[in-house]
Design a protein around this motif. Structure first.
Motif, short mmCIF file in Angstrom:
data_model
loop_
_atom_site.label_atom_id
_atom_site.label_comp_id
_atom_site.label_asym_id
_atom_site.label_seq_id
_atom_site.Cartn_x
_atom_site.Cartn_y
_atom_site.Cartn_z
N VAL A 32 77.77 41.69 109.56
CA VAL A 32 77.31 42.97 109.04
C VAL A 32 76.70 43.82 110.15
O VAL A 32 76.98 45.02 110.28
N LYS A 69 79.22 45.48 112.35
CA LYS A 69 79.82 46.67 111.74
C LYS A 69 78.93 47.90 111.91
O LYS A 69 79.42 49.03 111.83
N LEU A 70 77.64 47.67 112.15
CA LEU A 70 76.69 48.77 112.25
C LEU A 70 76.35 49.12 113.69
O LEU A 70 75.46 49.96 113.94
N ARG A 105 77.36 53.04 106.83
CA ARG A 105 76.06 52.48 106.43
C ARG A 105 76.04 52.19 104.93
O ARG A 105 75.60 51.12 104.50
N ASP A 155 78.59 51.72 102.95
CA ASP A 155 79.53 50.65 102.62
C ASP A 155 78.92 49.27 102.87
O ASP A 155 79.31 48.28 102.22
N ASN A 156 77.98 49.21 103.81
CA ASN A 156 77.38 47.92 104.18
C ASN A 156 75.96 47.74 103.66
O ASN A 156 75.34 46.71 103.94
N ARG A 157 75.46 48.69 102.89
CA ARG A 157 74.07 48.64 102.44
C ARG A 157 73.78 47.36 101.63
O ARG A 157 72.81 46.65 101.91
N ASP A 198 75.39 44.50 101.43
CA ASP A 198 75.50 43.27 102.22
C ASP A 198 74.34 43.15 103.20
O ASP A 198 73.84 42.03 103.43
N ARG A 199 73.92 44.27 103.76
CA ARG A 199 72.81 44.20 104.71
C ARG A 199 71.52 43.79 103.99
O ARG A 199 70.75 42.98 104.50
N TRP A 229 68.98 50.09 110.96
CA TRP A 229 70.08 49.38 110.33
C TRP A 229 70.58 48.25 111.22
O TRP A 229 71.11 47.25 110.73
#
Length: 210
Positions: free
Chosen positions: A15, A18-19, A28, A30-32, A34-35, A72
């Motif tokens: 994750v 990806k950031l 951001r 899209d990954n919120r 999962d993060r 992030w």
């Protein structure tokens, strides 16, 4: 009491990868989820376990992501020991780092720090504490180019008198400890290494309460 923290899963690093760079708002978002689940939630568990192990560590915060891409990419947390004296943790692609810090001082705290450094017994104690820190620690701070005018330039602790903050940081080793519950014990061990420094700062830097 059973521990909550079981380690950051390897997917947490995926994750964060990806950031990297300057992720767009879309990336951001899209990954919120999962993060939150893979990166931030384990930090909450870790801090909760630290508080269970030692009540001095009960006042903690685990940062949310905000708008700055930095937050992030780096999951931060703090344990407050006194005003502007804290243990800080940061988890990112470089692993887990722990610091003992007095920083962002209130007006008057720098003066109190310097008075304690200048006094023979308390100043010599701080010198011994810093010398005893394991080699893994990096000691930094906001350091003036010249010493303060209130003290002679040949003061025996002139170098320390130039500090307006003091931070000692080291990584948690071994690197793979972050993926297991063992990270709790590793962080507690680092906190113990920092205990003398943080105790000195708690005694001498915060302003007296009215």
């Amino acid at each position: 009491m059973p521990r909550r923290f079981t380690g950051w899963p390897v997917q947490a690093l995926d994750v964060l990868l990806k950031l990297e760079g300057v992720p767009t708002t879309e990336v951001r978002e899209d990954n919120r989820a999962d993060r939150e689940r893979l990166v931030r939630a384990p930090m909450v568990d870790l801090l909760s376990d630290l508080a269970d192990a030692d009540p001095r560590y009960a006042d903690f915060s685990v940062w949310h992501f905000a708008k700055d891409p930095f937050w992030w990419q780096h999951q931060g947390a703090v344990v407050r020991l006194a005003r502007n004296v804290e243990i800080g943790l940061r988890f990112d692609l470089d692993g887990l780092h722990v610091k003992g810090a007095w920083h962002y001082p209130d007006p008057g705290q720098v003066r109190r720090f310097r008075a304690a450094v200048a006094e023979d017994s308390t100043g010599a104690e701080l010198v011994e504490i810093l010398a005893a820190l394991p080699d893994q620690f990096e000691v930094t701070g906001d350091v003036m180019k010249r010493g303060p005018r209130d003290y002679p330039p040949d003061h025996p602790r002139a170098d320390l008198l130039r500090y307006r903050s003091l931070v000692a940081t080291r990584p948690v080793w071994p690197d793979d400890a972050i993926h297991t519950a063992a990270a709790v014990d590793q962080v507690l061990a680092v906190a113990q290494e920092l205990d003398a420094l943080l105790s000195w700062l708690v005694r001498h830097v915060p302003l007296p309460q009215p």
